[in-house]
Scaffold this motif. Structure first.
Motif, mmCIF file in Angstrom:
data_model
loop_
_atom_site.group_PDB
_atom_site.id
_atom_site.type_symbol
_atom_site.label_atom_id
_atom_site.label_comp_id
_atom_site.label_asym_id
_atom_site.label_seq_id
_atom_site.Cartn_x
_atom_site.Cartn_y
_atom_site.Cartn_z
ATOM 1 N N ARG A 296 42.537 45.157 46.935
ATOM 2 C CA ARG A 296 43.638 46.106 47.108
ATOM 3 C C ARG A 296 43.137 47.362 47.800
ATOM 4 O O ARG A 296 41.961 47.708 47.726
ATOM 5 N N ASP B 184 47.008 53.478 46.070
ATOM 6 C CA ASP B 184 47.409 53.437 44.664
ATOM 7 C C ASP B 184 48.274 54.617 44.237
ATOM 8 O O ASP B 184 49.137 54.470 43.391
ATOM 9 N N VAL C 104 51.549 43.254 47.273
ATOM 10 C CA VAL C 104 51.119 43.366 45.876
ATOM 11 C C VAL C 104 51.054 41.986 45.237
ATOM 12 O O VAL C 104 50.069 41.649 44.571
ATOM 13 N N TYR D 141 47.445 38.631 43.467
ATOM 14 C CA TYR D 141 47.371 37.904 42.200
ATOM 15 C C TYR D 141 47.413 36.396 42.442
ATOM 16 O O TYR D 141 48.090 35.922 43.359
ATOM 17 N N TYR E 244 50.857 48.258 39.291
ATOM 18 C CA TYR E 244 49.787 47.368 38.820
ATOM 19 C C TYR E 244 49.701 47.395 37.292
ATOM 20 O O TYR E 244 49.510 46.358 36.657
ATOM 21 N N LEU F 126 44.302 44.072 36.518
ATOM 22 C CA LEU F 126 44.434 44.778 37.781
ATOM 23 C C LEU F 126 43.544 44.113 38.839
ATOM 24 O O LEU F 126 42.394 43.778 38.546
#
Length: 68
Positions: free
Chosen positions: A3, A8, A23, A27, A55, A66
């Protein structure tokens, strides 16, 4: 893919599909994350949230750590 830590503290923009895609792509279970983000955007729960807050919400709601 890691990321972008500089993002952030910037606000997550629900109206930008590429933000949801970005985002979610961080994952392993990206479809679950994508659906959660879309639902939270629709309910306006994450409007004006920072990326870091998004997150943290994913970690709380889906128990996914995270991304790094």
């Amino acid at each position: 893919m890691g990321r972008d830590l500089s993002k952030d503290q910037k606000h997550f923009n629900c109206s930008e599909e590429h933000e949801i895609e970005y985002v979610a792509s961080l994952y392993a279970h990206s479809e679950k994350v994508k659906q959660l983000l879309k639902d939270k955007c629709k309910s306006k729960e994450i409007h004006y949230s920072t990326h870091a807050e998004v997150y943290a919400l994913i970690e709380k709601e889906l128990k996914y750590p995270l991304p790094h």
